[in-house]
Design a protein around this motif. Structure first.
Motif, PDB file in Angstrom:
ATOM      1  N   GLU A  59       0.858  -1.174   0.000  1.00 18.57           N
ATOM      2  CA  GLU A  59       0.000   0.000   0.000  1.00 18.57           C
ATOM      3  C   GLU A  59       0.901   1.233   0.000  1.00 18.57           C
ATOM      4  O   GLU A  59       2.011   1.201   0.536  1.00 18.57           O
ATOM      5  N   HIS A  90      -2.643   6.298   0.970  1.00 24.45           N
ATOM      6  CA  HIS A  90      -2.849   6.986   2.240  1.00 24.45           C
ATOM      7  C   HIS A  90      -2.286   8.413   2.153  1.00 24.45           C
ATOM      8  O   HIS A  90      -1.316   8.662   1.437  1.00 24.45           O
ATOM      9  N   SER A 113      -0.525   5.386   9.552  1.00 20.69           N
ATOM     10  CA  SER A 113      -0.772   4.617   8.332  1.00 20.69           C
ATOM     11  C   SER A 113       0.157   3.413   8.232  1.00 20.69           C
ATOM     12  O   SER A 113      -0.264   2.317   7.829  1.00 20.69           O
ATOM     13  N   ILE A 117      -1.030  -0.459   7.865  1.00 17.53           N
ATOM     14  CA  ILE A 117      -0.634  -1.295   6.724  1.00 17.53           C
ATOM     15  C   ILE A 117       0.049  -2.574   7.205  1.00 17.53           C
ATOM     16  O   ILE A 117      -0.226  -3.675   6.713  1.00 17.53           O
ATOM     17  N   ARG A 120      -2.058  -5.349   8.467  1.00 13.24           N
ATOM     18  CA  ARG A 120      -2.645  -6.157   7.393  1.00 13.24           C
ATOM     19  C   ARG A 120      -1.590  -7.022   6.707  1.00 13.24           C
ATOM     20  O   ARG A 120      -1.876  -7.660   5.693  1.00 13.24           O
ATOM     21  N   HIS A 122       0.862  -6.072   4.967  1.00 18.68           N
ATOM     22  CA  HIS A 122       1.208  -5.516   3.670  1.00 18.68           C
ATOM     23  C   HIS A 122       2.491  -4.701   3.785  1.00 18.68           C
ATOM     24  O   HIS A 122       2.912  -4.334   4.883  1.00 18.68           O
ATOM     25  N   PRO A 124       4.472  -1.305   3.303  1.00 23.65           N
ATOM     26  CA  PRO A 124       4.284   0.133   3.098  1.00 23.65           C
ATOM     27  C   PRO A 124       5.297   0.671   2.087  1.00 23.65           C
ATOM     28  O   PRO A 124       6.496   0.393   2.182  1.00 23.65           O
TER      29      PRO A 124
END
Length: 317
Positions: A59, A90, A113, A117, A120, A122, A124
């Motif tokens: 993300e 974001h 943020s 992230i 999850r 994920h 960044p």
């Protein structure tokens, strides 16, 4: 298709070191990983971030100080919904355009943020041209919690100057003048909020005078405004590049430089092919190595990437 990252926060094995007391020494827990994409305006940072995010479970966190504001999407050159390819973004277009948003504000919101992230599972990817924002985020205790990979998309200055000049013309075609006119206010404060964005103050004289000037004067004022926008954009690129060199040379940030100059010298399919060969491909290889803890093998000014027995990629620092 996105690549899931089952090893993204892998637990490293305990390390046994024989001592007189047969003490067990443990390695510190692995740090969460963050990718940071740097580069002057117009070099293709957003494009690379999408290339990364569509190949890894990633993300994007915007670090452009003007794109964080609501509005003026064309003037601030925000990535479009279509260009995002469904990748979550974001800190993009979320702040009131009349307010100030400082580097400390960015650090606080970007940190939130980042944690979201990572929860999850994920990756960044921080991307944007405001290096002061990135520096504010990465300085202090950030490095103690996160492992950072810095990708620097670079383009030779004469080539980049020509590109950003043409880009301003394309922004005009996309409606930048109407967008800024709708935002125009007499006696506005151009020292705060989104009004600091290049393209807003430069049109001030044109908007003030257009109602009582003849067509020739209007045309001259318009041309002057466009020239100022192009000049100020080139100056911004120069300042951004100087900051990147300072972060690398003075602060010691290890950066993977991706030279996109030849991409901007080509057109159409040839440009896309050059992007894959010179930027996207090497950038993806660097991030893959970073995520899966592959060991770099130094070779002069070039860093080769070796995954056990096989050579995976090459990128210069």
């Amino acid at each position: 298709m996105k690549l899931s990252l089952p090893l993204y926060r892998q637990i490293q094995p305990s390390l046994y070191v024989p001592t007189n007391n047969y003490q067990l020494l443990r390695q510190p827990p692995p740090k969460d990983k963050v990718v940071v994409v740097l580069g002057a305006t117009g070099t293709g940072k957003s494009r690379l971030s999408i290339d990364l995010a569509t190949r890894f479970a990633a993300e994007v966190i915007n670090s452009d100080k003007m794109q964080v504001y609501q509005g003026l999407d064309v003037a601030t050159n925000k990535i479009t919904d279509e260009e995002r390819c469904g990748v979550p973004h974001h800190l993009l277009g979320i702040v009131d355009p009349e307010s100030d948003f400082s580097a400390s504000d960015f650090r606080a919101m970007a940190s939130v943020s980042l944690k979201s992230i990572l929860r999850r599972r994920h990756l960044p990817v921080v991307v944007g041209g405001s290096n002061s924002f990135v520096e504010a985020l990465v300085d202090k205790s950030f490095r103690s919690r996160y492992d950072c990979c810095f990708l620097w998309v670079d383009v030779a200055r004469p080539v980049l100057d020509s590109f950003v000049s043409d880009r301003v013309d394309r922004m005009v075609e996309r409606g930048m003048v109407k967008e800024v006119r709708d935002f125009f206010k007499p006696n506005a404060d151009y020292s705060k909020g989104i009004r600091r964005a290049i393209g807003v103050p430069e049109f001030d004289m044109f908007f003030r005078a257009e109602s009582f000037c003849d067509e020739e004067t209007q045309a001259r004022n318009f041309a002057d405004a466009i020239d100022k926008i192009k000049t100020n954009t080139s100056r911004l690129a120069r300042r951004q590049l100087e900051k990147i060199h300072r972060l690398r040379n003075t602060k010691g940030w290890m950066m993977h430089r991706l030279d996109a100059t030849d991409v901007f010298r080509k057109r159409g399919g040839e440009a896309d092919a050059a992007w894959e060969d010179l930027v996207a491909g090497p950038g993806i290889a660097v991030v893959r190595r970073f995520i899966y803890n592959m060991e770099p093998v130094g070779c002069g000014g070039v860093t080769a990437v070796r995954d056990r027995a096989s050579l995976m990629a090459t990128a210069s620092y």
